[in-house]
Design an enzyme around this catalytic site. Structure first.
Site, PDB file in Angstrom:
ATOM      1  N   SER A 142      39.296  46.503  38.550  1.00  0.00           N
ATOM      2  CA  SER A 142      40.089  45.986  37.515  1.00  0.00           C
ATOM      3  C   SER A 142      39.592  46.321  36.236  1.00  0.00           C
ATOM      4  CB  SER A 142      40.570  44.427  37.399  1.00  0.00           C
ATOM      5  OG  SER A 142      40.919  43.741  36.411  1.00  0.00           O
ATOM      6  N   TYR A 155      36.594  36.078  38.731  1.00  0.00           N
ATOM      7  CA  TYR A 155      37.275  37.464  38.719  1.00  0.00           C
ATOM      8  C   TYR A 155      36.487  38.400  38.148  1.00  0.00           C
ATOM      9  CZ  TYR A 155      41.246  40.791  38.977  1.00  0.00           C
ATOM     10  OH  TYR A 155      41.762  41.876  39.264  1.00  0.00           O
TER      11      TYR A 155
END
Length: 257
Positions: A142, A155
């Site tokens: 990501s 995350y």
């Protein structure tokens, strides 16, 4: 076809980026092992992968990548069914919201177990088979592994660690001609945010903000990330390993968070 006869294992294949990746690999001649917890979603993906004239047999494995026995089942079942493994796509992942003030260790453990520990274990189990085929690994990371963002602490941490895992394993396996790379998407139009607890209104607001947080002025599509995955897995990227490939529409170079 670019992946004629190749065996590709894809986690998180029941929807979103994983589904699209499986369909595109199959369209390029690959035989795919579809991994996920959702039998219905996996069956949908399988049907999208099949062609009326296809001679290839694909495989569904209903499993939870965070469970050690399931991870072993994933690799063993793939090898028993296909006899080899050429490409591992570590796509399964989750996101949860929380800052250092509002998060919990349970949330941290859940996110890290899914986004990092499961990749670590599946990679360990897959490597002996990838060495035999001189295969490769593509991790789906990501932009949050490259840049810091508020309120998704666990995350961001998991994806930054995943990027380092990608680089380290690439160094370790390079001499055996096994390549390891990652794609790092920005906000993509999948169900990830809804599964993380956002309602429709919040998701719509997030997509609207993409006009200002992504240099290209929009969220991405799963097919656009899939294009990067297939490129890294292909012979076109034969001299690429340890690459962290931003696919965020410029989100990783923008100041607005």
């Amino acid at each position: 076809m670019a992946f004629e006869g190749k065996v590709v294992l894809i986690t998180g294949a029941s929807s979103g980026i994983g589904e699209e990746t499986a369909v595109q690999f199959a369209a390029q001649g690959a035989r795919v092992a579809l991994i996920g917890r959702n039998q219905v979603g996996l069956t949908k993906t399988l049907n999208l992968c099949k062609k009326p004239t296809s001679e290839y047999s694909h495989l569904i494995i209903v499993a939870d990548v965070t469970k050690e026995e399931d991870a072993k089942k994933i690799i063993n079942s793939t090898i028993v069914h296909f006899g080899k493994l050429d490409i591992l796509v570590n796509n399964a992942g989750i996101m949860d919201y929380g800052s250092i003030e509002t998060t919990s260790l349970d949330q941290y453990d859940q996110v890290m177990n899914t986004n990092l520990r499961s990749v670590y274990q599946l990679t360990m189990l897959a490597v002996p088979h990838l060495i035999k085929t001189k295969g490769n690994i593509v991790n789906v990371s990501s932009c949050a592994g490259i840049r810091s963002f508020p309120n998704i602490l666990a995350y961001c941490t998991s994806k930054a660690a995943l990027d380092q895992l990608t680089r380290c394993v690439a160094l370790e396996l390079g001499s055996m001609q096994v390549r390891v790379n990652s794609v790092n998407p920005g906000i993509i139009m999948t169900d990830l945010h809804k599964r993380s607890g956002m309602d429709d209104k919040a998701v719509d607001s997030l997509m609207e903000r993409c006009k200002h947080t992504h240099a290209l002025g929009r969220a991405g599509r799963p097919s656009e990330v899939t294009a990067g995955i297939l490129f890294l897995a292909s012979d076109k990227a034969a001299f690429m390993t340890g690459a962290i490939l931003p696919m965020g529409g410029g989100r990783e170079i923008m100041c607005p968070r």
